[in-house]
Structure formats: C-alpha cells, structure tokens
Design a protein around this motif. Structure first.
Motif, PDB file in Angstrom:
ATOM      1  N   LEU A 193     -39.706 -43.404  31.137  1.00  0.00           N
ATOM      2  CA  LEU A 193     -38.370 -43.527  30.551  1.00  0.00           C
ATOM      3  C   LEU A 193     -37.246 -43.461  31.586  1.00  0.00           C
ATOM      4  O   LEU A 193     -36.123 -43.128  31.243  1.00  0.00           O
ATOM      5  N   GLN A 194     -37.530 -43.786  32.841  1.00  0.00           N
ATOM      6  CA  GLN A 194     -36.496 -43.669  33.861  1.00  0.00           C
ATOM      7  C   GLN A 194     -35.300 -44.580  33.607  1.00  0.00           C
ATOM      8  O   GLN A 194     -34.212 -44.301  34.115  1.00  0.00           O
ATOM      9  N   ASP A 195     -35.444 -45.608  32.796  1.00  0.00           N
ATOM     10  CA  ASP A 195     -34.310 -46.481  32.464  1.00  0.00           C
ATOM     11  C   ASP A 195     -33.593 -46.043  31.192  1.00  0.00           C
ATOM     12  O   ASP A 195     -32.562 -46.600  30.841  1.00  0.00           O
ATOM     13  N   ALA A 196     -34.129 -45.051  30.477  1.00  0.00           N
ATOM     14  CA  ALA A 196     -33.545 -44.631  29.203  1.00  0.00           C
ATOM     15  C   ALA A 196     -32.941 -43.232  29.250  1.00  0.00           C
ATOM     16  O   ALA A 196     -31.999 -42.938  28.524  1.00  0.00           O
ATOM     17  N   ILE A 197     -33.493 -42.358  30.101  1.00  0.00           N
ATOM     18  CA  ILE A 197     -33.038 -40.964  30.184  1.00  0.00           C
ATOM     19  C   ILE A 197     -32.976 -40.572  31.653  1.00  0.00           C
ATOM     20  O   ILE A 197     -33.856 -40.920  32.439  1.00  0.00           O
ATOM     21  N   THR A 198     -31.949 -39.814  31.991  1.00  0.00           N
ATOM     22  CA  THR A 198     -31.889 -39.231  33.329  1.00  0.00           C
ATOM     23  C   THR A 198     -31.522 -37.758  33.206  1.00  0.00           C
ATOM     24  O   THR A 198     -30.881 -37.362  32.235  1.00  0.00           O
ATOM     25  N   PHE A 199     -31.953 -36.981  34.153  1.00  0.00           N
ATOM     26  CA  PHE A 199     -31.616 -35.562  34.187  1.00  0.00           C
ATOM     27  C   PHE A 199     -30.400 -35.366  35.071  1.00  0.00           C
ATOM     28  O   PHE A 199     -30.282 -35.989  36.119  1.00  0.00           O
ATOM     29  N   VAL A 200     -29.516 -34.493  34.633  1.00  0.00           N
ATOM     30  CA  VAL A 200     -28.418 -34.066  35.480  1.00  0.00           C
ATOM     31  C   VAL A 200     -28.953 -32.822  36.166  1.00  0.00           C
ATOM     32  O   VAL A 200     -29.082 -31.770  35.550  1.00  0.00           O
ATOM     33  N   GLY A 201     -29.336 -32.949  37.409  1.00  0.00           N
ATOM     34  CA  GLY A 201     -30.043 -31.879  38.107  1.00  0.00           C
ATOM     35  C   GLY A 201     -31.528 -32.188  38.109  1.00  0.00           C
ATOM     36  O   GLY A 201     -31.936 -33.341  38.097  1.00  0.00           O
ATOM     37  N   SER A 202     -32.336 -31.155  38.060  1.00  0.00           N
ATOM     38  CA  SER A 202     -33.781 -31.304  38.152  1.00  0.00           C
ATOM     39  C   SER A 202     -34.438 -31.135  36.787  1.00  0.00           C
ATOM     40  O   SER A 202     -33.896 -30.480  35.914  1.00  0.00           O
ATOM     41  N   ASN A 203     -35.633 -31.708  36.639  1.00  0.00           N
ATOM     42  CA  ASN A 203     -36.388 -31.503  35.411  1.00  0.00           C
ATOM     43  C   ASN A 203     -37.445 -30.404  35.592  1.00  0.00           C
ATOM     44  O   ASN A 203     -38.179 -30.100  34.674  1.00  0.00           O
TER      45      ASN A 203
ATOM     46  N   ASP B 132     -23.232 -39.302  26.834  1.00  0.00           N
ATOM     47  CA  ASP B 132     -22.693 -37.942  26.954  1.00  0.00           C
ATOM     48  C   ASP B 132     -23.778 -37.013  27.487  1.00  0.00           C
ATOM     49  O   ASP B 132     -24.889 -37.000  26.946  1.00  0.00           O
ATOM     50  N   PRO B 133     -23.474 -36.204  28.513  1.00  0.00           N
ATOM     51  CA  PRO B 133     -24.469 -35.237  28.982  1.00  0.00           C
ATOM     52  C   PRO B 133     -24.794 -34.236  27.866  1.00  0.00           C
ATOM     53  O   PRO B 133     -23.909 -33.754  27.173  1.00  0.00           O
ATOM     54  N   VAL B 134     -26.078 -33.963  27.689  1.00  0.00           N
ATOM     55  CA  VAL B 134     -26.540 -33.050  26.644  1.00  0.00           C
ATOM     56  C   VAL B 134     -27.103 -31.803  27.322  1.00  0.00           C
ATOM     57  O   VAL B 134     -28.129 -31.873  28.001  1.00  0.00           O
ATOM     58  N   PRO B 135     -26.427 -30.648  27.158  1.00  0.00           N
ATOM     59  CA  PRO B 135     -26.925 -29.422  27.782  1.00  0.00           C
ATOM     60  C   PRO B 135     -28.270 -28.989  27.200  1.00  0.00           C
ATOM     61  O   PRO B 135     -28.501 -29.083  25.998  1.00  0.00           O
ATOM     62  N   LEU B 136     -29.146 -28.541  28.085  1.00  0.00           N
ATOM     63  CA  LEU B 136     -30.466 -28.046  27.713  1.00  0.00           C
ATOM     64  C   LEU B 136     -30.613 -26.646  28.283  1.00  0.00           C
ATOM     65  O   LEU B 136     -30.338 -26.410  29.453  1.00  0.00           O
TER      66      LEU B 136
ATOM     67  N   THR C 149     -40.376  -7.232  29.192  1.00  0.00           N
ATOM     68  CA  THR C 149     -39.280  -7.164  28.209  1.00  0.00           C
ATOM     69  C   THR C 149     -37.976  -7.790  28.704  1.00  0.00           C
ATOM     70  O   THR C 149     -36.945  -7.660  28.071  1.00  0.00           O
ATOM     71  N   LYS C 150     -38.016  -8.517  29.815  1.00  0.00           N
ATOM     72  CA  LYS C 150     -36.828  -9.213  30.335  1.00  0.00           C
ATOM     73  C   LYS C 150     -36.964 -10.691  30.048  1.00  0.00           C
ATOM     74  O   LYS C 150     -38.009 -11.189  29.663  1.00  0.00           O
ATOM     75  N   ASP C 151     -35.865 -11.408  30.225  1.00  0.00           N
ATOM     76  CA  ASP C 151     -35.934 -12.853  30.053  1.00  0.00           C
ATOM     77  C   ASP C 151     -35.292 -13.547  31.231  1.00  0.00           C
ATOM     78  O   ASP C 151     -34.605 -12.945  32.044  1.00  0.00           O
ATOM     79  N   SER C 152     -35.566 -14.836  31.315  1.00  0.00           N
ATOM     80  CA  SER C 152     -35.036 -15.687  32.355  1.00  0.00           C
ATOM     81  C   SER C 152     -34.572 -16.973  31.672  1.00  0.00           C
ATOM     82  O   SER C 152     -35.288 -17.537  30.854  1.00  0.00           O
ATOM     83  N   VAL C 153     -33.353 -17.403  31.982  1.00  0.00           N
ATOM     84  CA  VAL C 153     -32.766 -18.554  31.312  1.00  0.00           C
ATOM     85  C   VAL C 153     -32.553 -19.678  32.325  1.00  0.00           C
ATOM     86  O   VAL C 153     -32.054 -19.437  33.427  1.00  0.00           O
ATOM     87  N   TYR C 154     -32.908 -20.884  31.935  1.00  0.00           N
ATOM     88  CA  TYR C 154     -32.784 -22.054  32.798  1.00  0.00           C
ATOM     89  C   TYR C 154     -31.923 -23.096  32.102  1.00  0.00           C
ATOM     90  O   TYR C 154     -32.109 -23.382  30.924  1.00  0.00           O
ATOM     91  N   PHE C 155     -30.976 -23.641  32.871  1.00  0.00           N
ATOM     92  CA  PHE C 155     -30.019 -24.601  32.334  1.00  0.00           C
ATOM     93  C   PHE C 155     -30.208 -25.950  33.015  1.00  0.00           C
ATOM     94  O   PHE C 155     -30.455 -26.016  34.214  1.00  0.00           O
ATOM     95  N   GLY C 156     -30.063 -26.987  32.247  1.00  0.00           N
ATOM     96  CA  GLY C 156     -30.099 -28.349  32.756  1.00  0.00           C
ATOM     97  C   GLY C 156     -29.317 -29.223  31.801  1.00  0.00           C
ATOM     98  O   GLY C 156     -28.688 -28.740  30.857  1.00  0.00           O
ATOM     99  N   ALA C 157     -29.353 -30.516  32.041  1.00  0.00           N
ATOM    100  CA  ALA C 157     -28.690 -31.458  31.132  1.00  0.00           C
ATOM    101  C   ALA C 157     -29.415 -32.794  31.188  1.00  0.00           C
ATOM    102  O   ALA C 157     -30.006 -33.160  32.206  1.00  0.00           O
TER     103      ALA C 157
END
Length: 129
Positions: free
Chosen positions: A59-69, A21-25, A79-87
């Motif tokens: 760990l290329q055989d155990a974990i893969t990124f959906v998109g970039s790492n 299952d893809p895990v959102p990060l 005082t601002k923030d920046s949010v980055y999403f991956g899976a």
C-alpha cells in the motif's frame, strides 16, 4: 489500548477519516505482569482486506506514515505503561486495516501468539468535503 484520531478502537469500531489529513495513532502498552518485559518492537502494518482471504500489504501508494511504522521498546516495568505516537496519511479512499504486532527486538524468533497481534483496527478513508 489503541486510539486512532483520538478515538478508542477495538475490532467492532470503524474509524472514519479524510484523505489528505494526518490521522494520529496512539498505542499504549500496559504491563500487567509481575516482571519487566522487553526489549521488543511494535510494528504497525496497514493492509486492505479483499474479503476473499487475500490481504494486500502493498500500500505504499495509498498510505504513508508520518514518522516510523516501528517503535522500539527497551522495557516496561510491572504495572506501568508505555505510549507510542505516530500518524498515518491516507492518499486514496477505501477501507483499510492496521495489523499491530509486537515482536522480540534483535531476534528472529517471535513472541508467543498471545503477545503477537492486537485486534485489527478498521479505518475508512473518505473524500474531503
């Protein structure tokens, strides 16, 4: 702030997910200084800790990124923030950790240690039910 599968993480929490299952990060960087920061890159590196001083990053055989790492950050205003999403997609069961680093972009010199790493995130991949 680091969220894995929608759950806020710190070094004391183990996030459980299912293999296949893809895990959102989500990583949110907040600039609490009085000046803009950047440019730099945020890199997520998964590893396994063998509890004997050895960390396995191969760990290329155990974990893969959906998109970039790696996520490139131009600048973050005060005082601002920046949010980055991956899976992440776990292909095998086991206990894994995420090493999340910030480093200067287009430069071989890394930022001071206080900027270098966030606490490791612990993820346990289990068999689907």
């Amino acid at each position: 702030d680091i969220l894995v599968d929608g759950k806020l993480c710190d070094c004391d929490i183990v996030v459980t997910c299912q293999v296949g299952d893809p895990v959102p990060l989500q990583v949110k960087l907040t600039n609490w200084s009085k000046h803009s920061v950047g440019p730099f890159a945020l890199t997520v590196m998964p590893y396994q800790d063998y509890q004997n001083g050895v960390h396995n990053y191969d760990l290329q055989d155990a974990i893969t990124f959906v998109g970039s790492n790696t996520f490139y950050i131009d600048s973050v205003k005060p005082t601002k923030d920046s949010v980055y999403f991956g899976a992440l997609l776990f292909l095998y069961t086991g206990d894994f950790y995420l090493n999340i680093k910030f480093h200067e972009d287009n430069c071989s010199r890394e930022l001071p240690l206080s900027w270098l790493c966030l606490p490791s995130v612990h993820i346990r991949a289990t068999e689907p039910v």
